[in-house]
Design a protein around this motif. Structure first.
Motif, PDB file in Angstrom:
ATOM      1  N   GLN A 170       0.838  -1.194   0.000  1.00 19.15           N
ATOM      2  CA  GLN A 170       0.000   0.000   0.000  1.00 19.15           C
ATOM      3  C   GLN A 170       0.875   1.247   0.000  1.00 19.15           C
ATOM      4  OE1 GLN A 170      -4.080  -0.388   1.618  1.00 19.15           O
ATOM      5  NE2 GLN A 170      -3.003  -1.424   3.288  1.00 19.15           N
ATOM      6  N   LEU A 171       0.242   2.356  -0.357  1.00 29.20           N
ATOM      7  CA  LEU A 171       0.927   3.636  -0.470  1.00 29.20           C
ATOM      8  C   LEU A 171       0.332   4.605   0.549  1.00 29.20           C
ATOM      9  CD1 LEU A 171       0.687   3.935  -4.374  1.00 29.20           C
ATOM     10  CD2 LEU A 171       2.431   2.734  -3.019  1.00 29.20           C
ATOM     11  N   PRO A 216      -1.721  11.402   6.062  1.00 29.04           N
ATOM     12  CA  PRO A 216      -0.741  10.344   6.312  1.00 29.04           C
ATOM     13  C   PRO A 216      -1.294   9.124   7.051  1.00 29.04           C
ATOM     14  CG  PRO A 216       0.183  12.484   6.829  1.00 29.04           C
ATOM     15  CD  PRO A 216      -1.278  12.699   6.566  1.00 29.04           C
ATOM     16  N   ALA A 217      -2.495   9.227   7.622  1.00 25.71           N
ATOM     17  CA  ALA A 217      -3.111   8.068   8.271  1.00 25.71           C
ATOM     18  C   ALA A 217      -3.755   7.124   7.250  1.00 25.71           C
ATOM     19  CB  ALA A 217      -4.163   8.525   9.282  1.00 25.71           C
ATOM     20  N   VAL A 218      -3.865   7.581   6.000  1.00 23.91           N
ATOM     21  CA  VAL A 218      -4.543   6.797   4.964  1.00 23.91           C
ATOM     22  C   VAL A 218      -3.525   6.032   4.128  1.00 23.91           C
ATOM     23  CG1 VAL A 218      -5.946   6.961   2.863  1.00 23.91           C
ATOM     24  CG2 VAL A 218      -6.527   8.338   4.880  1.00 23.91           C
ATOM     25  N   TRP A 219      -3.771   4.729   4.014  1.00 24.80           N
ATOM     26  CA  TRP A 219      -2.991   3.859   3.130  1.00 24.80           C
ATOM     27  C   TRP A 219      -3.892   3.479   1.969  1.00 24.80           C
ATOM     28  CZ3 TRP A 219       2.087   2.989   3.680  1.00 24.80           C
ATOM     29  CH2 TRP A 219       2.673   3.325   4.910  1.00 24.80           C
ATOM     30  N   GLN A 220      -3.336   3.529   0.751  1.00 23.42           N
ATOM     31  CA  GLN A 220      -4.131   3.324  -0.452  1.00 23.42           C
ATOM     32  C   GLN A 220      -3.451   2.343  -1.395  1.00 23.42           C
ATOM     33  OE1 GLN A 220      -3.856   7.435  -1.749  1.00 23.42           O
ATOM     34  NE2 GLN A 220      -5.987   7.780  -1.120  1.00 23.42           N
ATOM     35  N   TRP A 221      -4.269   1.838  -2.315  1.00 26.56           N
ATOM     36  CA  TRP A 221      -3.730   1.077  -3.432  1.00 26.56           C
ATOM     37  C   TRP A 221      -3.473   2.052  -4.575  1.00 26.56           C
ATOM     38  CZ3 TRP A 221      -8.689  -1.847  -2.296  1.00 26.56           C
ATOM     39  CH2 TRP A 221      -8.495  -2.765  -1.270  1.00 26.56           C
ATOM     40  N   HIS A 248       1.900  10.361  -2.834  1.00 28.42           N
ATOM     41  CA  HIS A 248       2.242   9.386  -1.790  1.00 28.42           C
ATOM     42  C   HIS A 248       3.653   9.619  -1.252  1.00 28.42           C
ATOM     43  CE1 HIS A 248      -0.902   7.354  -4.208  1.00 28.42           C
ATOM     44  NE2 HIS A 248      -1.391   7.175  -3.009  1.00 28.42           N
ATOM     45  N   THR A 249       3.830   9.280   0.024  1.00 31.40           N
ATOM     46  CA  THR A 249       5.125   9.487   0.664  1.00 31.40           C
ATOM     47  C   THR A 249       5.880   8.201   0.948  1.00 31.40           C
ATOM     48  OG1 THR A 249       4.119   9.418   2.863  1.00 31.40           O
ATOM     49  CG2 THR A 249       4.338  11.590   1.816  1.00 31.40           C
ATOM     50  N   GLU A 250       5.197   7.062   0.878  1.00 29.91           N
ATOM     51  CA  GLU A 250       5.836   5.822   1.330  1.00 29.91           C
ATOM     52  C   GLU A 250       5.140   4.618   0.706  1.00 29.91           C
ATOM     53  OE1 GLU A 250       6.321   3.565   5.664  1.00 29.91           O
ATOM     54  OE2 GLU A 250       5.507   5.593   5.588  1.00 29.91           O
ATOM     55  N   VAL A 251       5.924   3.581   0.439  1.00 25.14           N
ATOM     56  CA  VAL A 251       5.420   2.267   0.049  1.00 25.14           C
ATOM     57  C   VAL A 251       5.640   1.362   1.247  1.00 25.14           C
ATOM     58  CG1 VAL A 251       5.725   0.273  -1.468  1.00 25.14           C
ATOM     59  CG2 VAL A 251       6.138   2.573  -2.350  1.00 25.14           C
ATOM     60  N   ALA A 252       4.630   0.577   1.605  1.00 29.78           N
ATOM     61  CA  ALA A 252       4.789  -0.359   2.717  1.00 29.78           C
ATOM     62  C   ALA A 252       4.259  -1.727   2.313  1.00 29.78           C
ATOM     63  CB  ALA A 252       4.067   0.143   3.957  1.00 29.78           C
TER      64      ALA A 252
END
Length: 166
Positions: A35-36, A42-47, A122-126
């Motif tokens: 997710q991104l 920043p609390a939201v993770w997205q596809w 987006h700031t990060e891939v996890a």
């Protein structure tokens, strides 16, 4: 409606409005969801994905375009649909929203290493095991993630509705 015939443009004006999005559910080779992290929240993770930008765009075309814009990757050539997602108007978003969640497959380490994020989005891939996402997402967002992962695993399609906020 009263049963009175209206010309199409008048009838269409009476219907609820909706936006449409297309996105990709992706995992690594161990089936850990990727997710991104959203810039705007920043609390939201997205596809990887987003809203249709143009009247001629399809949900599949949108998912492919947005994934390329947001990650630099073209990850799928064949549409496989594990989920459809419906959201009512929420907060400042005054239209319904309908999402098509496509299966972007399992990325290998080379593909993961080639991800280049759009810094405006987006700031990060996890990459985390499914259960690890539970504490990092809202309850509904995690239920959506888990349902899509199960739909992929079982080869089925799920339909998800986001409950309206009180």
């Amino acid at each position: 409606m009263s049963g009175t015939w209206l010309p199409p443009e008048q009838y269409i004006a009476t219907l609820p409005k909706a936006t449409i999005y297309g996105c990709f559910f992706v995992t690594d080779q161990a089936d850990r969801p990727i997710q991104l992290r959203a810039v705007r929240n920043p609390a939201v993770w997205q596809w990887p994905g987003g809203n249709l930008d143009d009247p001629g765009e399809t949900p599949w075309g949108c998912a492919v375009r947005e994934c390329m814009e947001e990650t630099g990757l073209h990850i799928a050539d064949v549409p496989r649909l594990p989920a459809v997602h419906f959201l009512p108007p929420l907060g400042d978003w005054t239209t319904h929203k309908v999402g098509f969640v496509f299966d972007g497959g399992r990325l290998d380490q080379d593909q993961i290493d080639r991800i280049v994020l759009d810094p405006d989005e987006h700031t990060e891939v996890a990459i985390r095991p499914l259960e690890d996402w539970r504490t990092r997402m809202s309850g509904f967002a995690f239920r959506r993630l888990a349902a899509v992962a199960e739909a992929r695993r079982s080869g089925s399609v799920c339909y998800l509705e986001q409950p309206p906020t009180p």
